[in-house]
Design a protein around this motif. Structure first.
Motif, short mmCIF file in Angstrom:
data_model
loop_
_atom_site.label_atom_id
_atom_site.label_comp_id
_atom_site.label_asym_id
_atom_site.label_seq_id
_atom_site.Cartn_x
_atom_site.Cartn_y
_atom_site.Cartn_z
N LYS A 52 0.81 -1.22 0.00
CA LYS A 52 0.00 0.00 0.00
C LYS A 52 0.84 1.27 0.00
N PHE A 53 2.09 1.17 0.43
CA PHE A 53 2.91 2.35 0.66
C PHE A 53 4.02 2.56 -0.36
N LEU A 54 4.02 1.76 -1.43
CA LEU A 54 5.07 1.86 -2.43
C LEU A 54 4.46 1.84 -3.83
N THR A 55 4.94 2.74 -4.68
CA THR A 55 4.48 2.77 -6.07
C THR A 55 5.69 2.68 -7.00
N HIS A 56 5.42 2.38 -8.25
CA HIS A 56 6.51 2.34 -9.22
C HIS A 56 7.13 3.72 -9.40
N LYS A 67 11.90 7.22 -8.55
CA LYS A 67 12.54 8.37 -7.91
C LYS A 67 13.71 7.94 -7.04
N ARG A 68 13.53 6.86 -6.29
CA ARG A 68 14.62 6.36 -5.44
C ARG A 68 15.82 5.91 -6.25
N LEU A 69 15.55 5.39 -7.44
CA LEU A 69 16.63 4.93 -8.30
C LEU A 69 17.23 6.06 -9.13
N GLY A 70 16.56 7.21 -9.14
CA GLY A 70 17.06 8.37 -9.89
C GLY A 70 16.82 8.27 -11.38
N ILE A 71 15.75 7.55 -11.76
CA ILE A 71 15.41 7.43 -13.18
C ILE A 71 13.95 7.83 -13.39
N SER A 72 13.58 8.04 -14.63
CA SER A 72 12.20 8.43 -14.92
C SER A 72 11.26 7.24 -14.76
N LYS A 73 10.00 7.54 -14.54
CA LYS A 73 8.97 6.49 -14.43
C LYS A 73 8.89 5.72 -15.74
N ALA A 74 9.03 6.41 -16.86
CA ALA A 74 8.96 5.76 -18.18
C ALA A 74 10.10 4.75 -18.34
N ASN A 127 19.76 -4.30 -15.39
CA ASN A 127 19.94 -5.38 -14.42
C ASN A 127 20.41 -4.85 -13.07
N GLN A 128 21.22 -3.81 -13.09
CA GLN A 128 21.67 -3.21 -11.83
C GLN A 128 20.49 -2.62 -11.07
N TYR A 129 19.59 -1.93 -11.79
CA TYR A 129 18.40 -1.37 -11.13
C TYR A 129 17.54 -2.47 -10.53
N ILE A 130 17.35 -3.54 -11.28
CA ILE A 130 16.55 -4.66 -10.78
C ILE A 130 17.21 -5.25 -9.54
N ASP A 131 18.51 -5.47 -9.60
CA ASP A 131 19.24 -6.02 -8.45
C ASP A 131 19.16 -5.09 -7.24
N MET A 132 19.23 -3.79 -7.47
CA MET A 132 19.16 -2.83 -6.36
C MET A 132 17.81 -2.94 -5.65
N VAL A 133 16.73 -3.05 -6.42
CA VAL A 133 15.40 -3.14 -5.81
C VAL A 133 15.25 -4.48 -5.07
N ILE A 134 15.70 -5.56 -5.68
CA ILE A 134 15.64 -6.88 -5.04
C ILE A 134 16.38 -6.84 -3.70
N THR A 135 17.55 -6.22 -3.68
CA THR A 135 18.34 -6.12 -2.46
C THR A 135 17.71 -5.15 -1.45
#
Length: 70
Positions: free
Chosen positions: A23-27, A32-39, A55-63
């Protein structure tokens, strides 16, 4: 042996499920946390961008959210 693309695909699905069930997290917040655009984040999650950077962004979120399997 599992291919890297299959692992990455599973990770994308984990992230999508996690955000859908949270409920508290959106794409948008993740982007924004990753410093990239929503698109760009959307294209990464949909598999349109499959670079090492993606792949680095995906790994960062997984971690970041401890979504890796034990």
């Amino acid at each position: 042996m599992t291919e890297i693309s299959e692992i990455t695909s599973k990770d994308r699905e984990k992230i999508k499920q996690y955000v859908e069930n949270n409920k508290f997290l959106t794409h948008t917040m993740l982007a924004k946390r990753l410093g990239i655009s929503k698109a760009k984040w959307s294209r990464i999650l949909n598999g349109d961008i499959i670079s090492a950077e993606a792949n680095q962004y995906i790994d960062m979120v997984i971690t970041m959210y401890e979504l890796q399997e034990v």
